[in-house]
Design a protein around this motif. Structure first.
Motif, short mmCIF file in Angstrom:
data_model
loop_
_atom_site.label_atom_id
_atom_site.label_comp_id
_atom_site.label_asym_id
_atom_site.label_seq_id
_atom_site.Cartn_x
_atom_site.Cartn_y
_atom_site.Cartn_z
N GLN A 45 6.93 0.42 14.23
CA GLN A 45 5.81 0.46 13.28
C GLN A 45 6.21 0.70 11.83
N LEU A 46 7.42 1.20 11.60
CA LEU A 46 7.88 1.37 10.21
C LEU A 46 7.89 0.05 9.44
N HIS A 47 7.92 -1.08 10.17
CA HIS A 47 8.01 -2.39 9.53
C HIS A 47 6.66 -3.04 9.25
N PHE A 48 5.57 -2.52 9.83
CA PHE A 48 4.29 -3.21 9.66
C PHE A 48 3.05 -2.32 9.61
N ASN A 49 3.19 -1.05 9.82
CA ASN A 49 2.03 -0.14 9.83
C ASN A 49 2.18 0.82 8.64
N SER A 50 1.41 0.57 7.58
CA SER A 50 1.57 1.36 6.35
C SER A 50 1.18 2.82 6.54
N VAL A 51 0.20 3.11 7.39
CA VAL A 51 -0.20 4.50 7.65
C VAL A 51 0.94 5.23 8.36
N TYR A 52 1.48 4.62 9.39
CA TYR A 52 2.62 5.19 10.11
C TYR A 52 3.79 5.41 9.15
N ALA A 53 4.09 4.38 8.34
CA ALA A 53 5.24 4.45 7.43
C ALA A 53 5.06 5.55 6.39
N ARG A 54 3.82 5.76 5.91
CA ARG A 54 3.57 6.83 4.92
C ARG A 54 3.92 8.21 5.47
N HIS A 55 3.83 8.38 6.78
CA HIS A 55 4.13 9.66 7.42
C HIS A 55 5.62 9.79 7.78
#
Length: 169
Positions: A45-55
């Motif tokens: 998800q680090l590659h496509f989920n901005s909410v996940y990546a923000r955390h």
């Protein structure tokens, strides 16, 4: 140091120790990253989920490392492997710094070794080390790559441009 690119480099033209600074850079877009992520079915998800990546520790979308490898390899083709018979492999792939959407990557290549092919008299093996730098000069990827490259004697076989029926005026 050979700073000049060459689209016509054959086996004989590689000199151990030469460094090629490849002419083109490429800014990575969100679309670039999403396409490679989806095409490869990478579910991190680090590659496509901005909410996940923000955390995450990165705080934003991280570019898929296979895109980084493919892009930096691609940036080298006009100077290193336009006259390749085959790409034989990558070794020692390292990713010392992250790549993010909006980063611009550049590449430079060092010729490490070369030898005649034992099975193909019209080609030779060349090993290079390439690194990708971002817009701030930080190394984001490095790898060794071995290619089987045509010798100049094979050049006529590679010239497939059609003969025009009439001259250009």
């Amino acid at each position: 140091m050979d700073n000049q690119g060459s689209a016509d480099r054959f086996y004989e033209d590689f000199v151990i120790g030469d460094v090629y600074r490849h002419a083109l850079g490429k800014t990575i877009t969100e679309t670039d990253n999403e396409l490679i992520t989806m095409i490869t079915l990478n579910t991190q998800q680090l590659h496509f989920n901005s909410v996940y990546a923000r955390h995450s520790e990165f705080g934003k979308i991280l570019v898929n490392s296979t895109l980084t490898l493919a892009l930096v390899t691609g940036l080298t083709v006009s100077d290193v492997s336009r006259n390749v018979v085959a790409n034989l492999g990558w070794d020692e792939v390292r990713l010392p710094n992250p790549v993010f959407v909006g980063d611009t990557l550049w590449a430079e290549t060092l010729v490490l070794s070369k030898r005649e092919s034992r099975s193909r008299p019209d080609a030779g093996l060349v090993t290079v080390k390439t690194r990708g730098l971002n817009q701030d000069g930080k190394e984001c990827i490095s790898f060794k790559r071995t290619i089987l490259v045509h010798k100049r004697s094979a050049a006529s076989e590679l010239d497939i441009f059609p003969e025009p029926e009439t001259p250009i005026e």
